[in-house]
Scaffold this motif. Structure first.
Motif, PDB file in Angstrom:
ATOM      1  N   GLU A   1     -79.296 -64.443   1.286  1.00  0.00           N
ATOM      2  CA  GLU A   1     -78.774 -63.756   2.508  1.00  0.00           C
ATOM      3  C   GLU A   1     -77.215 -63.674   2.362  1.00  0.00           C
ATOM      4  OE1 GLU A   1     -77.741 -65.499   6.971  1.00  0.00           O
ATOM      5  OE2 GLU A   1     -79.742 -66.260   5.968  1.00  0.00           O
ATOM      6  N   THR A   2     -76.695 -62.441   2.469  1.00  0.00           N
ATOM      7  CA  THR A   2     -75.317 -61.937   2.314  1.00  0.00           C
ATOM      8  C   THR A   2     -74.504 -62.484   3.327  1.00  0.00           C
ATOM      9  OG1 THR A   2     -75.977 -60.112   0.943  1.00  0.00           O
ATOM     10  CG2 THR A   2     -73.731 -60.082   1.841  1.00  0.00           C
ATOM     11  N   PRO A   3     -73.356 -63.000   3.208  1.00  0.00           N
ATOM     12  CA  PRO A   3     -72.600 -63.673   4.259  1.00  0.00           C
ATOM     13  C   PRO A   3     -72.286 -62.516   5.449  1.00  0.00           C
ATOM     14  CG  PRO A   3     -71.878 -64.727   2.303  1.00  0.00           C
ATOM     15  CD  PRO A   3     -72.971 -63.473   1.916  1.00  0.00           C
ATOM     16  N   THR A   4     -71.961 -62.596   6.484  1.00  0.00           N
ATOM     17  CA  THR A   4     -71.736 -61.365   7.294  1.00  0.00           C
ATOM     18  C   THR A   4     -70.564 -60.772   7.041  1.00  0.00           C
ATOM     19  OG1 THR A   4     -73.031 -62.771   9.051  1.00  0.00           O
ATOM     20  CG2 THR A   4     -71.622 -61.043   9.778  1.00  0.00           C
ATOM     21  N   GLU A   5     -69.696 -61.555   6.707  1.00  0.00           N
ATOM     22  CA  GLU A   5     -68.343 -60.878   6.202  1.00  0.00           C
ATOM     23  C   GLU A   5     -68.408 -59.854   5.404  1.00  0.00           C
ATOM     24  OE1 GLU A   5     -68.695 -64.452   6.614  1.00  0.00           O
ATOM     25  OE2 GLU A   5     -67.894 -64.355   8.673  1.00  0.00           O
ATOM     26  N   ILE A   6     -68.912 -60.142   4.097  1.00  0.00           N
ATOM     27  CA  ILE A   6     -69.272 -59.475   2.929  1.00  0.00           C
ATOM     28  C   ILE A   6     -70.172 -58.254   3.456  1.00  0.00           C
ATOM     29  CG2 ILE A   6     -70.372 -59.248   0.680  1.00  0.00           C
ATOM     30  CD1 ILE A   6     -69.726 -62.155   0.475  1.00  0.00           C
ATOM     31  N   ALA A   7     -71.296 -58.558   4.038  1.00  0.00           N
ATOM     32  CA  ALA A   7     -72.064 -57.405   4.613  1.00  0.00           C
ATOM     33  C   ALA A   7     -71.210 -56.244   5.388  1.00  0.00           C
ATOM     34  CB  ALA A   7     -73.173 -57.751   5.560  1.00  0.00           C
ATOM     35  N   ILE A   8     -70.418 -56.709   6.604  1.00  0.00           N
ATOM     36  CA  ILE A   8     -69.644 -56.009   7.188  1.00  0.00           C
ATOM     37  C   ILE A   8     -68.502 -55.157   6.276  1.00  0.00           C
ATOM     38  CG2 ILE A   8     -67.885 -55.783   9.199  1.00  0.00           C
ATOM     39  CD1 ILE A   8     -69.341 -58.157  10.325  1.00  0.00           C
ATOM     40  N   GLU A   9     -67.726 -55.873   5.544  1.00  0.00           N
ATOM     41  CA  GLU A   9     -67.093 -55.261   4.469  1.00  0.00           C
ATOM     42  C   GLU A   9     -67.726 -53.912   3.634  1.00  0.00           C
ATOM     43  OE1 GLU A   9     -64.003 -53.309   2.671  1.00  0.00           O
ATOM     44  OE2 GLU A   9     -63.920 -54.701   4.353  1.00  0.00           O
ATOM     45  N   GLY A  10     -69.048 -54.394   3.294  1.00  0.00           N
ATOM     46  CA  GLY A  10     -69.791 -53.169   2.439  1.00  0.00           C
ATOM     47  C   GLY A  10     -70.054 -52.126   3.296  1.00  0.00           C
ATOM     48  N   ILE A  11     -70.327 -52.435   4.614  1.00  0.00           N
ATOM     49  CA  ILE A  11     -70.606 -51.176   5.680  1.00  0.00           C
ATOM     50  C   ILE A  11     -69.327 -50.422   5.450  1.00  0.00           C
ATOM     51  CG2 ILE A  11     -71.190 -50.562   7.852  1.00  0.00           C
ATOM     52  CD1 ILE A  11     -73.110 -53.121   7.880  1.00  0.00           C
ATOM     53  N   HIS A  12     -68.219 -50.922   5.896  1.00  0.00           N
ATOM     54  CA  HIS A  12     -66.937 -50.459   6.125  1.00  0.00           C
ATOM     55  C   HIS A  12     -66.746 -49.246   4.807  1.00  0.00           C
ATOM     56  CE1 HIS A  12     -65.430 -53.070   9.332  1.00  0.00           C
ATOM     57  NE2 HIS A  12     -66.193 -52.316   9.794  1.00  0.00           N
ATOM     58  N   GLN A  13     -66.971 -50.157   3.564  1.00  0.00           N
ATOM     59  CA  GLN A  13     -66.547 -49.384   2.297  1.00  0.00           C
ATOM     60  C   GLN A  13     -67.407 -48.336   2.496  1.00  0.00           C
ATOM     61  OE1 GLN A  13     -64.167 -49.916   0.139  1.00  0.00           O
ATOM     62  NE2 GLN A  13     -64.603 -48.219  -1.112  1.00  0.00           N
ATOM     63  N   GLY A  14     -68.805 -48.226   2.444  1.00  0.00           N
ATOM     64  CA  GLY A  14     -69.609 -47.212   2.422  1.00  0.00           C
ATOM     65  C   GLY A  14     -69.074 -46.137   3.340  1.00  0.00           C
ATOM     66  N   LEU A  15     -68.709 -46.500   4.598  1.00  0.00           N
ATOM     67  CA  LEU A  15     -68.262 -45.218   5.472  1.00  0.00           C
ATOM     68  C   LEU A  15     -66.992 -44.641   5.023  1.00  0.00           C
ATOM     69  CD1 LEU A  15     -68.615 -43.975   8.361  1.00  0.00           C
ATOM     70  CD2 LEU A  15     -67.328 -45.786   9.307  1.00  0.00           C
ATOM     71  N   ARG A  16     -66.153 -45.757   4.391  1.00  0.00           N
ATOM     72  CA  ARG A  16     -65.043 -44.838   3.844  1.00  0.00           C
ATOM     73  C   ARG A  16     -65.219 -43.884   2.995  1.00  0.00           C
ATOM     74  NH1 ARG A  16     -62.726 -50.238   4.870  1.00  0.00           N
ATOM     75  NH2 ARG A  16     -63.133 -50.796   2.689  1.00  0.00           N
ATOM     76  N   GLU A  17     -66.226 -44.135   2.004  1.00  0.00           N
ATOM     77  CA  GLU A  17     -66.789 -43.281   0.940  1.00  0.00           C
ATOM     78  C   GLU A  17     -67.187 -42.224   1.305  1.00  0.00           C
ATOM     79  OE1 GLU A  17     -68.831 -45.921  -1.772  1.00  0.00           O
ATOM     80  OE2 GLU A  17     -67.094 -46.951  -2.216  1.00  0.00           O
ATOM     81  N   ALA A  18     -67.875 -42.372   2.258  1.00  0.00           N
ATOM     82  CA  ALA A  18     -68.785 -41.182   2.736  1.00  0.00           C
ATOM     83  C   ALA A  18     -67.906 -40.328   3.478  1.00  0.00           C
ATOM     84  CB  ALA A  18     -69.780 -41.585   3.796  1.00  0.00           C
ATOM     85  N   LEU A  19     -66.834 -40.574   4.240  1.00  0.00           N
ATOM     86  CA  LEU A  19     -65.945 -39.749   5.076  1.00  0.00           C
ATOM     87  C   LEU A  19     -64.979 -39.193   3.999  1.00  0.00           C
ATOM     88  CD1 LEU A  19     -65.123 -42.165   7.978  1.00  0.00           C
ATOM     89  CD2 LEU A  19     -66.395 -40.023   8.010  1.00  0.00           C
ATOM     90  N   ALA A  20     -64.749 -39.685   2.666  1.00  0.00           N
ATOM     91  CA  ALA A  20     -64.129 -39.306   1.902  1.00  0.00           C
ATOM     92  C   ALA A  20     -64.806 -38.173   1.011  1.00  0.00           C
ATOM     93  CB  ALA A  20     -63.266 -40.209   0.791  1.00  0.00           C
ATOM     94  N   GLY A  21     -65.976 -38.064   1.162  1.00  0.00           N
ATOM     95  CA  GLY A  21     -66.816 -37.309   0.525  1.00  0.00           C
ATOM     96  C   GLY A  21     -67.336 -38.007  -0.939  1.00  0.00           C
ATOM     97  N   GLN A  22     -67.289 -38.968  -1.012  1.00  0.00           N
ATOM     98  CA  GLN A  22     -67.676 -39.868  -2.231  1.00  0.00           C
ATOM     99  C   GLN A  22     -69.262 -40.101  -2.138  1.00  0.00           C
ATOM    100  OE1 GLN A  22     -64.838 -42.855  -2.330  1.00  0.00           O
ATOM    101  NE2 GLN A  22     -63.319 -41.888  -3.622  1.00  0.00           N
ATOM    102  N   ILE A  23     -70.154 -39.140  -2.267  1.00  0.00           N
ATOM    103  CA  ILE A  23     -71.456 -39.338  -1.756  1.00  0.00           C
ATOM    104  C   ILE A  23     -72.331 -38.981  -3.147  1.00  0.00           C
ATOM    105  CG2 ILE A  23     -71.298 -38.959   0.676  1.00  0.00           C
ATOM    106  CD1 ILE A  23     -72.193 -36.358   0.171  1.00  0.00           C
ATOM    107  N   ILE A  24     -73.477 -39.557  -3.079  1.00  0.00           N
ATOM    108  CA  ILE A  24     -74.222 -39.323  -4.007  1.00  0.00           C
ATOM    109  C   ILE A  24     -75.658 -38.653  -3.284  1.00  0.00           C
ATOM    110  CG2 ILE A  24     -76.186 -40.237  -6.052  1.00  0.00           C
ATOM    111  CD1 ILE A  24     -74.087 -42.518  -6.271  1.00  0.00           C
ATOM    112  N   PRO A  25     -76.127 -37.260  -3.981  1.00  0.00           N
ATOM    113  CA  PRO A  25     -77.323 -36.843  -3.235  1.00  0.00           C
ATOM    114  C   PRO A  25     -78.471 -37.572  -3.194  1.00  0.00           C
ATOM    115  CG  PRO A  25     -76.255 -35.198  -4.513  1.00  0.00           C
ATOM    116  CD  PRO A  25     -75.524 -36.566  -4.910  1.00  0.00           C
ATOM    117  N   LEU A  26     -79.193 -37.677  -2.513  1.00  0.00           N
ATOM    118  CA  LEU A  26     -80.583 -38.586  -2.187  1.00  0.00           C
ATOM    119  C   LEU A  26     -81.461 -38.251  -3.614  1.00  0.00           C
ATOM    120  CD1 LEU A  26     -82.016 -40.605  -0.739  1.00  0.00           C
ATOM    121  CD2 LEU A  26     -83.130 -39.042   0.619  1.00  0.00           C
TER     122      LEU A  26
END
Length: 74
Positions: free
Chosen positions: A46-71
């Protein structure tokens, strides 16, 4: 009735401290259901909630910056 799920810590005096604010504006009485692990160790999977939320925020920042990997490349 509204349900809110969060985490908390029980201190040595048996007092409950929430890990984050519930965002409730007015003082009111609430009903609680407390789930306590029966073993002494935390679930290592179980990942601590704070770490999971930070990971989601980081992923969103990367997606908005165009830092994505095609599926197709995953």
């Amino acid at each position: 009735m509204k349900a809110i799920e969060t985490t908390a810590t029980i201190d040595k005096n048996g007092q409950l401290t929430l890990d984050r604010s519930l965002g409730v504006i007015k003082p009111q009485r609430v009903r609680l259901i407390i789930l306590i692990s029966e073993d002494d160790e935390a679930d290592p999977d179980e990942t601590p909630t704070e770490i999971a939320i930070e990971g989601i925020h980081q992923g969103l920042r990367e997606a908005l910056a165009g830092q994505i990997i095609p599926l197709s490349e995953m």
